[in-house]
Design a protein around this motif. Structure first.
Motif, PDB file in Angstrom:
ATOM      1  N   ARG A 110       0.805  -1.135   0.003  1.00 41.67           N
ATOM      2  CA  ARG A 110      -0.073   0.113   0.094  1.00 41.67           C
ATOM      3  C   ARG A 110       0.723   1.370  -0.154  1.00 41.67           C
ATOM      4  O   ARG A 110       0.536   2.249  -0.749  1.00 41.67           O
ATOM      5  N   ARG A 111       1.821   1.328   0.839  1.00 38.43           N
ATOM      6  CA  ARG A 111       2.944   2.330   1.013  1.00 38.43           C
ATOM      7  C   ARG A 111       3.584   2.691  -0.549  1.00 38.43           C
ATOM      8  O   ARG A 111       3.461   3.827  -1.010  1.00 38.43           O
ATOM      9  N   LEU A 112       3.970   1.488  -1.180  1.00 44.45           N
ATOM     10  CA  LEU A 112       4.611   1.619  -2.469  1.00 44.45           C
ATOM     11  C   LEU A 112       3.834   2.109  -3.532  1.00 44.45           C
ATOM     12  O   LEU A 112       4.067   3.001  -4.234  1.00 44.45           O
ATOM     13  N   ALA A 113       2.365   1.844  -3.370  1.00 47.33           N
ATOM     14  CA  ALA A 113       1.371   2.442  -4.414  1.00 47.33           C
ATOM     15  C   ALA A 113       1.318   3.803  -4.212  1.00 47.33           C
ATOM     16  O   ALA A 113       1.150   4.657  -4.878  1.00 47.33           O
ATOM     17  N   GLN A 114       1.296   4.338  -2.991  1.00 47.54           N
ATOM     18  CA  GLN A 114       1.040   5.751  -2.401  1.00 47.54           C
ATOM     19  C   GLN A 114       2.120   6.532  -3.040  1.00 47.54           C
ATOM     20  O   GLN A 114       2.109   7.378  -3.471  1.00 47.54           O
ATOM     21  N   ILE A 115       3.513   5.835  -2.826  1.00 45.98           N
ATOM     22  CA  ILE A 115       4.510   6.615  -3.133  1.00 45.98           C
ATOM     23  C   ILE A 115       4.758   6.651  -4.864  1.00 45.98           C
ATOM     24  O   ILE A 115       4.717   7.926  -5.370  1.00 45.98           O
ATOM     25  N   ARG A 116       4.318   5.694  -5.508  1.00 43.71           N
ATOM     26  CA  ARG A 116       4.544   5.715  -7.088  1.00 43.71           C
ATOM     27  C   ARG A 116       3.288   6.708  -7.278  1.00 43.71           C
ATOM     28  O   ARG A 116       3.457   7.479  -8.430  1.00 43.71           O
TER      29      ARG A 116
ATOM     30  N   LYS B  54      15.523   8.736  -7.230  1.00 45.97           N
ATOM     31  CA  LYS B  54      14.349   8.970  -8.274  1.00 45.97           C
ATOM     32  C   LYS B  54      14.375   8.052  -9.280  1.00 45.97           C
ATOM     33  O   LYS B  54      13.360   7.765  -9.982  1.00 45.97           O
ATOM     34  N   GLY B  55      15.825   7.675  -9.889  1.00 43.52           N
ATOM     35  CA  GLY B  55      15.747   6.488 -10.926  1.00 43.52           C
ATOM     36  C   GLY B  55      15.223   5.535 -10.842  1.00 43.52           C
ATOM     37  O   GLY B  55      14.352   4.856 -11.798  1.00 43.52           O
ATOM     38  N   ASP B  56      15.336   4.709  -9.467  1.00 36.56           N
ATOM     39  CA  ASP B  56      14.714   3.358  -9.026  1.00 36.56           C
ATOM     40  C   ASP B  56      13.300   3.653  -9.173  1.00 36.56           C
ATOM     41  O   ASP B  56      12.457   2.985  -9.503  1.00 36.56           O
ATOM     42  N   LEU B  57      12.732   4.875  -8.452  1.00 32.93           N
ATOM     43  CA  LEU B  57      11.304   5.182  -8.134  1.00 32.93           C
ATOM     44  C   LEU B  57      10.549   5.104  -9.571  1.00 32.93           C
ATOM     45  O   LEU B  57       9.722   4.518  -9.870  1.00 32.93           O
ATOM     46  N   LEU B  58      11.182   5.970 -10.339  1.00 29.39           N
ATOM     47  CA  LEU B  58      10.444   6.211 -11.883  1.00 29.39           C
ATOM     48  C   LEU B  58      10.630   4.773 -12.653  1.00 29.39           C
ATOM     49  O   LEU B  58       9.546   4.569 -13.283  1.00 29.39           O
TER      50      LEU B  58
ATOM     51  N   GLY C 240      11.924  10.459   5.165  1.00 31.61           N
ATOM     52  CA  GLY C 240      12.693   9.274   5.660  1.00 31.61           C
ATOM     53  C   GLY C 240      12.174   7.935   5.172  1.00 31.61           C
ATOM     54  O   GLY C 240      12.433   7.071   4.748  1.00 31.61           O
ATOM     55  N   THR C 241      10.568   8.068   5.197  1.00 33.58           N
ATOM     56  CA  THR C 241       9.562   6.918   4.801  1.00 33.58           C
ATOM     57  C   THR C 241       9.742   6.567   3.373  1.00 33.58           C
ATOM     58  O   THR C 241       9.955   5.695   2.941  1.00 33.58           O
ATOM     59  N   VAL C 242       9.833   7.690   2.630  1.00 30.02           N
ATOM     60  CA  VAL C 242      10.080   7.578   1.155  1.00 30.02           C
ATOM     61  C   VAL C 242      11.385   7.120   0.896  1.00 30.02           C
ATOM     62  O   VAL C 242      11.549   6.355  -0.057  1.00 30.02           O
ATOM     63  N   TYR C 243      12.379   7.552   1.404  1.00 25.76           N
ATOM     64  CA  TYR C 243      13.685   7.240   1.517  1.00 25.76           C
ATOM     65  C   TYR C 243      14.025   5.664   1.587  1.00 25.76           C
ATOM     66  O   TYR C 243      14.913   5.163   0.881  1.00 25.76           O
ATOM     67  N   HIS C 244      13.347   5.361   2.705  1.00 24.89           N
ATOM     68  CA  HIS C 244      13.211   3.788   3.078  1.00 24.89           C
ATOM     69  C   HIS C 244      13.093   2.905   1.945  1.00 24.89           C
ATOM     70  O   HIS C 244      13.662   1.880   1.585  1.00 24.89           O
TER      71      HIS C 244
END
Length: 260
Positions: free
Chosen positions: A15-21, A58-62, A49-53
């Motif tokens: 759920r957190r990953l979906a929120q961040i994406r 940003k490359g991995d995130l995108l 810190g939560t997102v950075y965890h």
């Protein structure tokens, strides 16, 4: 306090990953590669810190955002058109802009869509809903498969910005990714999106999963080029409407403008 189970922890993680994406897609839409992790955290309402965890860069995130969007990219070619619009399809394609705006806001236009000012009672409302459903189905049929698919895709982009970014970045060859990451994405996009779309443009029917594998191997270059040009035109026309938050209600206008 009872400790969380492994399944509960995994559910929270997903759920957190979906929120961040989702937040990253919204930020990327406005800032492009100037996006920073702190921007995503602010958009998601989370601590840095939560997102950075989850994503330290940003490359991995995108990259993950695009792959995640690709998993949702198939199926729009054959989804029922009448199941998607928030605004009645006839209003999108034929009504003046005042009616489209009123419909999108949930307010009844003055005089009604077809000029009737009478307030319907419960029984007449049910009958009207039935007639409206029939009209939308008929209007969908009148659109033709390519135009209907185009309206569906625009409406999906309005709801899911990551899907829009996937198609936009695909048109640019995922140029901001290193080749080791862009090549698999481009290949999967050709298979999952371009191949069935090119089949739709050629025959009026989207290719099913079995046919796609055959198309991908011996597809004439012009077919894929036509699909790429259509998607590029949709991306370009959608950009302004999307930034204004009007893409869903203006999807029909774009389909008419492009003469799909």
């Amino acid at each position: 306090m009872t400790p969380r189970t492994k399944e509960q922890n995994e559910e929270i993680r997903l759920r957190r990953l979906a929120q961040i994406r989702k937040a990253a897609a919204d930020v990327f839409l406005n800032k492009g590669l100037l996006l920073e992790i702190r921007d995503v955290a602010a958009q998601a309402g989370l601590g840095y810190g939560t997102v950075y965890h989850y994503y330290s860069n940003k490359g991995d995130l995108l990259h993950d955002l695009l792959w995640d969007a690709l998993e949702r990219a198939g199926g729009w070619l054959e989804a029922p058109l009448e199941a998607l619009p928030k605004v009645p399809l006839e209003a999108q394609l034929k009504a003046p802009s005042e009616v489209r705006r009123a419909s999108a806001s949930g307010q009844a236009p003055t005089g009604g869509l077809f000029g009737s000012a009478a307030e319907p009672d419960a029984e007449s409302s049910a009958a009207a809903d039935s007639r409206s459903g029939g009209r939308e189905t008929a209007a969908a049929a009148e659109l033709g498969p390519v135009a209907a698919a185009g309206v569906r895709l625009l409406q999906l982009w309005a709801e899911d910005h990551a899907l829009y970014l996937l198609h936009k970045q695909a048109g640019e060859g995922f140029a901001w990714l290193p080749e080791a990451r862009s090549a698999p994405l481009a290949s999967a996009f050709r298979r999952e999106v371009l191949a069935p779309l090119s089949a739709l443009l050629e025959t009026g029917r989207a290719a099913d999963g079995a046919a796609v594998s055959g198309i991908n191997g011996a597809e004439p270059p012009y077919r894929r080029q036509h699909a790429e040009m259509l998607l590029a035109a949709l991306v370009g026309c959608a950009s302004v409407s999307l930034r204004r938050g009007k893409l869903h209600e203006e999807a029909g206008d774009i389909a008419r403008f492009l003469k799909l």
